[in-house]
Design a protein around this motif. Structure first.
Motif, PDB file in Angstrom:
ATOM      1  N   ILE A 189      -9.080   0.925  -4.250  1.00  9.53           N
ATOM      2  CA  ILE A 189      -9.393   0.059  -3.100  1.00  9.53           C
ATOM      3  C   ILE A 189     -10.746   0.446  -2.504  1.00  9.53           C
ATOM      4  CG2 ILE A 189      -8.742  -0.353  -0.690  1.00  9.53           C
ATOM      5  CD1 ILE A 189      -5.934  -0.719  -1.524  1.00  9.53           C
TER       6      ILE A 189
ATOM      7  N   ILE B 230      -6.280  -5.135   3.115  1.00 11.36           N
ATOM      8  CA  ILE B 230      -7.339  -5.239   2.119  1.00 11.36           C
ATOM      9  C   ILE B 230      -7.109  -6.382   1.147  1.00 11.36           C
ATOM     10  CG2 ILE B 230      -6.381  -3.612   0.445  1.00 11.36           C
ATOM     11  CD1 ILE B 230     -10.009  -3.624   1.561  1.00 11.36           C
TER      12      ILE B 230
ATOM     13  N   LEU C 227     -21.151 -15.996   3.438  1.00 10.06           N
ATOM     14  CA  LEU C 227     -19.828 -15.884   2.821  1.00 10.06           C
ATOM     15  C   LEU C 227     -18.728 -16.281   3.792  1.00 10.06           C
ATOM     16  CD1 LEU C 227     -19.271 -14.855  -0.063  1.00 10.06           C
ATOM     17  CD2 LEU C 227     -18.600 -12.674   0.951  1.00 10.06           C
TER      18      LEU C 227
ATOM     19  N   GLU D   4     -19.143  -7.966  -2.646  1.00  9.06           N
ATOM     20  CA  GLU D   4     -19.010  -9.423  -2.618  1.00  9.06           C
ATOM     21  C   GLU D   4     -20.322 -10.102  -2.251  1.00  9.06           C
ATOM     22  OE1 GLU D   4     -17.318  -7.126  -0.810  1.00  9.06           O
ATOM     23  OE2 GLU D   4     -16.225  -8.073   0.835  1.00  9.06           O
TER      24      GLU D   4
ATOM     25  N   ASP E 129      -5.799   5.448  -2.081  1.00  5.73           N
ATOM     26  CA  ASP E 129      -5.920   4.518  -3.200  1.00  5.73           C
ATOM     27  C   ASP E 129      -7.402   4.351  -3.493  1.00  5.73           C
ATOM     28  OD1 ASP E 129      -6.049   2.435  -4.968  1.00  5.73           O
ATOM     29  OD2 ASP E 129      -4.363   1.357  -4.056  1.00  5.73           O
TER      30      ASP E 129
ATOM     31  N   LEU F 131      -6.168  -2.677   8.489  1.00  5.15           N
ATOM     32  CA  LEU F 131      -6.881  -3.188   7.319  1.00  5.15           C
ATOM     33  C   LEU F 131      -5.883  -3.798   6.360  1.00  5.15           C
ATOM     34  CD1 LEU F 131      -8.812   0.108   6.693  1.00  5.15           C
ATOM     35  CD2 LEU F 131      -9.730  -1.860   7.841  1.00  5.15           C
TER      36      LEU F 131
ATOM     37  N   LYS G  51      -8.834  -9.912   2.383  1.00  3.44           N
ATOM     38  CA  LYS G  51     -10.171  -9.746   2.939  1.00  3.44           C
ATOM     39  C   LYS G  51     -10.992 -11.024   2.789  1.00  3.44           C
ATOM     40  CE  LYS G  51     -12.205  -7.632  -1.174  1.00  3.44           C
ATOM     41  NZ  LYS G  51     -12.929  -6.487  -1.683  1.00  3.44           N
TER      42      LYS G  51
ATOM     43  N   LEU H  17     -10.750   2.764   5.793  1.00  2.00           N
ATOM     44  CA  LEU H  17      -9.669   2.596   4.810  1.00  2.00           C
ATOM     45  C   LEU H  17      -8.859   3.878   4.670  1.00  2.00           C
ATOM     46  CD1 LEU H  17     -11.663   0.577   2.153  1.00  2.00           C
ATOM     47  CD2 LEU H  17      -9.595  -0.203   3.305  1.00  2.00           C
TER      48      LEU H  17
ATOM     49  N   ASP I 283     -13.365  -1.011  -4.762  1.00  2.83           N
ATOM     50  CA  ASP I 283     -13.479  -2.473  -4.633  1.00  2.83           C
ATOM     51  C   ASP I 283     -14.138  -2.883  -3.326  1.00  2.83           C
ATOM     52  OD1 ASP I 283     -12.282  -2.657  -7.032  1.00  2.83           O
ATOM     53  OD2 ASP I 283     -10.277  -3.112  -6.267  1.00  2.83           O
ATOM     54  N   ALA I 284     -13.823  -2.144  -2.264  1.00  2.96           N
ATOM     55  CA  ALA I 284     -14.320  -2.569  -0.950  1.00  2.96           C
ATOM     56  C   ALA I 284     -15.795  -2.204  -0.760  1.00  2.96           C
ATOM     57  CB  ALA I 284     -13.483  -1.938   0.150  1.00  2.96           C
TER      58      ALA I 284
ATOM     59  N   GLU J  34     -22.341  -4.360   0.101  1.00  3.13           N
ATOM     60  CA  GLU J  34     -20.955  -4.698  -0.203  1.00  3.13           C
ATOM     61  C   GLU J  34     -20.918  -5.555  -1.464  1.00  3.13           C
ATOM     62  OE1 GLU J  34     -22.164  -4.671   2.802  1.00  3.13           O
ATOM     63  OE2 GLU J  34     -20.749  -3.642   4.130  1.00  3.13           O
TER      64      GLU J  34
ATOM     65  N   GLY K 295     -16.871   1.963   6.219  1.00  2.00           N
ATOM     66  CA  GLY K 295     -15.777   1.173   5.667  1.00  2.00           C
ATOM     67  C   GLY K 295     -14.780   2.068   4.953  1.00  2.00           C
TER      68      GLY K 295
ATOM     69  N   PHE L  11     -22.771 -11.161   5.954  1.00  2.00           N
ATOM     70  CA  PHE L  11     -21.731 -12.047   5.454  1.00  2.00           C
ATOM     71  C   PHE L  11     -21.905 -13.475   5.965  1.00  2.00           C
ATOM     72  CE2 PHE L  11     -20.068  -7.864   4.923  1.00  2.00           C
ATOM     73  CZ  PHE L  11     -19.314  -7.920   3.767  1.00  2.00           C
TER      74      PHE L  11
ATOM     75  N   ASN M  17     -14.514  -8.040   5.703  1.00  2.00           N
ATOM     76  CA  ASN M  17     -14.486  -7.600   4.308  1.00  2.00           C
ATOM     77  C   ASN M  17     -13.530  -6.450   4.058  1.00  2.00           C
ATOM     78  OD1 ASN M  17     -16.317  -6.014   5.829  1.00  2.00           O
ATOM     79  ND2 ASN M  17     -17.064  -5.135   3.920  1.00  2.00           N
ATOM     80  N   LEU M  18     -12.927  -5.900   5.112  1.00  2.00           N
ATOM     81  CA  LEU M  18     -11.891  -4.896   4.901  1.00  2.00           C
ATOM     82  C   LEU M  18     -10.524  -5.452   5.288  1.00  2.00           C
ATOM     83  CD1 LEU M  18     -13.684  -1.708   6.266  1.00  2.00           C
ATOM     84  CD2 LEU M  18     -13.415  -2.414   3.904  1.00  2.00           C
TER      85      LEU M  18
END
Lengths: 337, 306, 571
Positions: free
Chosen positions: C335, B63, B269, C268, C332, B61, B66, C416, C338-339, C266, C412, B266, B80-81
């Motif tokens: 992160i 990040i 996107l 975004e 973290d 990943l 992404k 991470l 955000d993700a 998500e 997800g 996505f 997205n990761l």
């Protein structure tokens, strides 16, 4: 043939009983739990009480026999009452198969959802068949022509790309960007006049398109393969040698024989109409039988899932029987007795 | 009519090699099949050898990078990761193709076997077809939950988490998708066994297993091959549905179906996320389909003879 | 227990600030047409007592009302009651064993009959019947009696002193149902009353006109509603089905719907949809914390029946405080936010992040990732990296099985965290389990979150309302799930500390809000320092409404539709 049909019908009863038992065992063994979807703030003791209230504490065989009684005696009696409009026996204390999720009779839920499922899934099946048969016939007759190549390509793409993708793609194009079609199916819409009929057509367009493509892809492959098999048979040569027109050869001789395996595929697919289309229903929020089944499974609603799958089983057994009978009629070579 | 039948009956008299030589010669003349083999081989090569050239770890990943559009470092962009899509598509391909082919073979063998037996032996027909009904009626998801609950831990301890799940998934897809093949094959066999050449074969004392393998099987090949092509697509997609429901491979284990599923939201996107896995599935299914076409033509003595 | 008269609840304090909630536009009832709401999980029943599912509670909150609601700040607002009873106004008895509610006068049910104390008493009897399977029965814990003093006064008496007596009839999970309608539906008969459960008569702003279970609820404005100009909408629907992204799309992109609930998508994607300018994303924070539970008992399958129990012995490496500390500092959290969460998440180091009076700041050093510290702690404790990069000590490898429920965002987060732990030499195997299995309590399944046959598990928990006493009581020794108690218990990490248990007992006897807050903080810090749990994210609720809808006050403490009567459509 009649003998055969009757024999099969009689044999269906023990078969269905066995199936219902096996389904019940599987559902009972399955590790999901009716209280699993409740908020975590509800303490475990309360969950135990809820399970108890649902009857989960009773032994397996009692629950099974209860379900049998409710499904085979109480529900048919209710339906008859409904038809006759007069109560039969003590109808108030008669226990019905009740869903744990919504605490309402399962049969009512199924009836409520039947219209949208038949509209969407049934129509798409019909459209699929209507598209697939001609494509299959032409593709086979003109094997390796451009028509065949394109037909093959489209149907293979149609089959290999999952409906969760095609459905979403259509929504993005037709609902989000163009704004032509609704992305959400309105089950409360009643067709009363022309404008509501158009609204119905518009909301049907996308789900039917997605499913019809998928169905047509599959059926046209079987149709084409079966046609190809028959086109090379000697009887075709004989027919042509006798001077029959190409049309007669193709549509009377070859088509009839090629339809035999395809009829099986079509008949086997009919129960799936009633099973609904889980993913497509979900994408377009059709909320038909497929969505009901998946919800029931996710929430471990055993009476609901048991009843739905069992009705499904009845349909499968019944349509397999029809397939076999039609088979015998289409193909005089097949002898069942 | 008798001519052809005689040919088929006398086939075993020919030398084995020349038969397969004929098949191969016929197969080569089928353009679609040749292209199919080429594409299929290409996909297999990319999926197997690609990771040695494009060495990014598919589960790594990054990040900060992404949702990248395709770049030189990430030819298919990132998700997205921040995982590299090309690496994921290749790693996913290994799993998906293996699952697709094995599950398809399993369901095909099972379906063809049951179909032939049921069609040929009248006594077994009723029982086997009711068994088919049963499997068609089984609710697959609860069944899966049960199977996973019963066998996951023992398989995991014997084969490790990934191989264990692989066996489980192939098994589940295989045993829940053979019914259609069986029904179709049985129907064909029912019709076939009343045909003259079978009766002829029987009358000259050919053993039953030879009748089945020499005369029945080759004649039911085309529905079997169609089922096979559809079966691969079906297996790949079923696998993705399983991972979606949390019953498949561990979540950091890419497969084409899962990539497509995860990427669908996505679509607007980062379109590359759905285009590539979708294309990979379609190409695989298409090439297998053409190979199947070619094989059928090549194995059909009537076409081969022309 | 001395200064009982001075006691004051956090919620009450907030509630006294009368909410000036008028959305401004004074429209007439029914003037704004139809309100379209989408809940991607459809309502299955409209009687919240028989289904505690959030979707059902929200859908029924448009019809049924409790005596008081929680507002968006967690304060209490009277709805069917005249005011919130407190010790100050004499509504709560000095010894904290009874609470007396004064009901609003002149309220009628939607069928025109008067709302009286008898309905309140009946609602309590209905839920407290043990054979009925009522979901909210724990709100009635320790209730001795509920009696009607007169037609508009109800007195609830408790068996013990209740520092927080607002369990019964506050919030959307415990509304008042009509006695006349439900009187034949007590106990075991409750589930058979489909008509009642699908179409309860209420006092709220809307009435049901059509209900299709697990599909759609159609409402019309209640013409008997006590505020003459409300609701502004003549009709409303709550459509269900699909998934969160689709619900978001129907409000933010296509504009087919006005309000969409619970958009766990998500960030975004949500941002891209919101860029269309058709709708607004709203968030609010309650008490939900996404956390890692750290197993402290041995889960080796070879242990058989003793697997995952205290008798099975301690966990081979997770009982080492160094390992726990390293696992926490390696993450973290920003992160992760955000993700997967965006605006709907905040980094947290507490298992009790809200209300503000209870939130501790003592553990905030975990907010920043500190890989160096994590590595050092492990090095110092003797966990050395092997040739494969994985740390080991005395033949024990730091290899973790990490399980959670199936959910895109959670997977997800898992991926991470796996990578973050790999960086400090910890190997992770991920597993996700269908939510209905994971959160279900099936005794035969090895995959429930109570059995916890894994090293780490992740999920979100919270508490209802604003009082954390019950919630903090989850981690006492006698709350450890085990075969002896049918794996019932909320102490998943199997944390057991007599000092902690003493604090829990003390809180049960403490009435002063400051002291309760201090105790709760102390308990929180104790759990955090033992790292029984590793909190990750303080999760909020995300919803979206069309820009034309005014008056939405996003609420995490009660139903999101709690003030739907005030919603209007801008012209």
């Amino acid at each position: 043939m009649l003998n055969y049909t009757i024999r099969r019908l009689l044999f269906a009863i023990p078969t269905l009983l066995v199936i219902s038992f096996i389904i019940f065992v599987i559902l009972d063994l399955a590790p999901n739990d009716p209280t699993g979807s409740l908020p975590l703030t509800i303490p475990a003791e309360v969950r135990a009480q809820i399970r108890e209230a649902l009857g989960l504490g009773q032994p397996f065989h009692i629950r099974y026999v209860k379900w049998l009684e409710q499904f085979f005696i109480n529900e048919p009696l209710n339906i008859m009452e409904h038809w006759w409009g007069a109560p039969i026996g003590d109808s108030d204390s008669r226990l019905r198969v009740t869903s744990w999720m919504s605490r309402s009779p399962v049969v009512d839920l199924i009836v409520e959802r039947m219209p949208q499922t038949l509209w969407v899934v049934g129509l798409s099946y019909l459209v699929g068949i209507l598209i697939a048969l001609p494509i299959g016939v032409i593709s086979a007759y003109k094997q390796y022509s451009w028509f065949d190549q394109i037909g093959t390509f489209v149907s293979m793409v149609g089959f290999s790309v999952p409906t969760f993708f095609t459905g979403l793609l259509l929504i993005v194009v037709f609902s989000v960007n163009l704004g032509w079609l609704p992305s959400i199916y309105d089950t409360t819409l009643k067709v009363t006049d022309f404008s509501s009929f158009m609204a119905q057509l518009r909301q049907l367009a996308m789900p039917v398109m997605v499913l019809a493509l998928f169905n047509a892809a599959q059926l046209s492959r079987f149709m084409r393969a079966s046609m190809l098999d028959n086109l090379n048979q000697d009887y075709v040569r004989t027919a042509r040698a006798k001077g029959m027109s190409e049309k007669v050869v193709l549509l009377v001789h070859v088509l009839r024989n090629s339809l035999i395996p395809v009829v099986t595929v079509i008949a086997l697919g009919v129960p799936q109409i009633f099973g609904g289309a889980i993913i497509t229903e979900q994408i377009f929020k059709v909320n038909g039988l497929g969505q009901l089944l998946i919800l029931g499974i996710e929430n471990a609603d055993i009476p609901l899932v048991q009843t739905l799958t069992f009705i499904f089983a009845i349909l499968i057994v019944f349509f397999n029987l029809i397939a076999d009978v039609v088979y015998g009629m289409l193909d005089p070579r097949i002898r069942y007795d | 009519m008798t001519d052809t039948n005689m040919n088929i009956v006398s086939e075993p008299l020919h030398e084995h090699r020349s038969l397969w030589g004929d098949v191969w010669r016929q197969f080569r003349t089928h353009k679609g099949a040749v292209v199919g083999v080429a594409v299929f081989t290409f996909i297999v090569l990319v999926v197997v050898l690609g990771p040695f050239i494009h060495t990014i770890d598919p589960t790594f990943l990054d990040i900060r990078n992404k949702n990248l559009a395709p770049t030189l470092a990430h030819p298919m962009g990132t998700d997205n990761l921040g995982r590299d899509m090309l690496a994921q598509v290749m790693a996913g391909g290994q799993v998906s193709m293996l699952v697709g082919v094995t599950a398809m073979l399993l369901s095909l063998v099972l379906g063809a076997f049951i179909g032939v037996i049921a069609g040929y032996f009248k006594i077994l027909d009723g029982v086997l077809m009711r068994l088919t009904d049963l499997f068609l009626a089984l609710p697959i998801l609860p069944l899966l939950l049960v199977i996973i609950m019963l066998f996951r831990d023992s398989l995991r301890s014997v084969f490790g988490p990934e191989t264990g799940i692989f066996i489980l998934i192939v098994f589940v897809i295989g045993i829940t998708s053979w019914m259609q093949t069986a029904r179709i094959v049985r129907g064909e066999v029912l019709a076939l066994k009343e045909q003259e050449f079978i009766i002829a074969a029987r009358s000259i004392g050919t053993r039953r297993h030879r009748i089945i393998s020499r005369h029945i099987l080759p004649n039911v090949l085309s529905p079997i091959l169609v089922s096979a092509t559809l079966g691969i697509a079906n297996a790949i997609i079923t696998e993705s549905a399983l991972s979606f429901l949390g019953l498949g491979f561990p979540s950091d284990f890419p497969t084409w179906g899962r990539l497509l599923f995860d990427g669908k939201d996505f679509m607007q996107l980062t379109p590359a996320r759905v285009i590539w896995p979708g294309l990979a599935i379609s190409l695989t299914v298409l090439s297998v389909n053409y190979i199947g076409d070619g094989l059928r033509d090549a194995l059909d003595p009537r076409i081969r003879g022309r | 227990m001395k200064k009982l008269t001075t006691l004051m609840m956090a919620g009450v304090a907030a509630s006294l600030m009368v909410s000036a909630a008028n959305a401004g536009s004074h429209s007439k009832r029914g003037a704004d047409g139809q309100l379209n709401i989408i809940y991607w999980q459809a309502a299955s029943i409209l009687n919240p007592y028989l289904s505690g599912g959030t979707k059902d509670t929200h859908a029924s909150s448009m019809i049924l009302e409790p005596l008081a609601k929680y507002d968006e700040k967690g304060g209490m607002v009277a709805s069917l009651a005249e005011e919130i009873p407190t010790p100050e106004n004499g509504g709560v008895s000095a010894d904290l064993t009874s609470i007396t509610w004064k009901l609003k006068k002149g309220v009628t049910w939607s069928d025109g009959s008067p709302f009286t104390a008898a309905d309140v008493v009946f609602s309590a009897e209905y839920c407290m019947d043990p054979t009925g399977g009522c979901n909210s029965i724990s709100n009635f814990n320790d209730v001795k009696s509920v009696e009607a003093v007169d037609d508009h006064t109800v007195k609830i008496t408790f068996k013990v002193a209740k520092p927080f007596p607002y369990g019964p009839f506050v919030g959307a999970t415990v509304p008042i149902i009509q006695k006349a309608q439900f009187k034949d539906c007590m106990g075991a008969k409750a589930p058979t009353c489909t008509t009642q459960n699908f179409g309860p008569i209420g006092t709220g702003p809307f009435v049901v006109t059509e209900f299709k279970s697990n599909d759609v609820v159609v409402y019309a404005a209640n013409d008997k509603y006590r505020e003459a100009d409300k609701p502004a909408f003549a009709t409303a629907i709550i459509k269900g089905g699909g998934e969160a992204a689709a619900a978001a799309r129907s409000v933010l992109e296509t504009g087919e719907f006005d309000y969409a609930w619970n958009l766990q998508v998500e960030p975004e994607i949500l941002a891209q949809m919101a860029a269309k300018g058709k709708g607004t994303i709203v968030t609010s924070f309650g008490t939900s914390v996404e956390r890692l539970m750290v197993q402290s008992t041995n889960v080796d399958p070879a242990l058989g029946d003793k697997r995952g129990t205290v008798e099975g012995g301690p966990h081979p490496f997770l009982t080492d405080p160094a390992v726990r500390e390293a696992l926490s500092f390696a993450i973290d959290r920003q992160i992760l936010v955000d993700a997967g969460y965006g605006k709907a998440g905040q980094v947290t180091c507490n298992v009790l992040p809200a209300p503000a009076v209870y939130a501790s700041t003592a553990n905030d050093d975990c907010k920043k990732q500190d890989v160096a510290r994590a590595n050092k702690v492990l090095d110092d404790a003797g966990w050395a990296k092997g040739s494969d990069g994985i740390r080991a000590k005395d033949g024990v490898r730091l290899s973790i099985l990490f399980q959670t429920s199936t959910n895109g965002v959670r997977q997800g987060t898992q991926a991470l965290i796996k990578q973050m732990w790999k960086a400090i030499g910890v190997e992770t195997e991920l597993r996700n389990i269908s939510a209905s299995v994971f959160f279900g309590g099936d005794q035969s399944s090895p995959d429930t979150f109570q059995k916890f046959f894994a090293d780490i598990e992740m999920y979100t928990n919270n508490f209802d309302g604003t009082d954390p006493e019950k919630y903090m009581g989850s981690w006492t020794c006698n709350n450890i799930p085990a075969p002896s108690n049918q794996w019932i218990g909320n102490n998943m990490p199997r944390y057991c500390n007599p000092e902690y248990d003493a604090l829990v007992a003390e809180m049960g006897k403490t009435a002063s809000i400051e002291k309760r807050a201090a105790l709760a903080k102390k308990m929180n810090d104790m759990l955090m320092q033992a790292r029984a749990m590793i909190p990750l994210i303080h999760r909020g609720d995300v919803s979206a409404h069309a820009n034309t809808i005014k008056g939405v006050r996003m609420n995490s403490w009660d139903s999101q539709l709690w003030n739907v009567a005030d919603w209007t459509r801008a012209k």
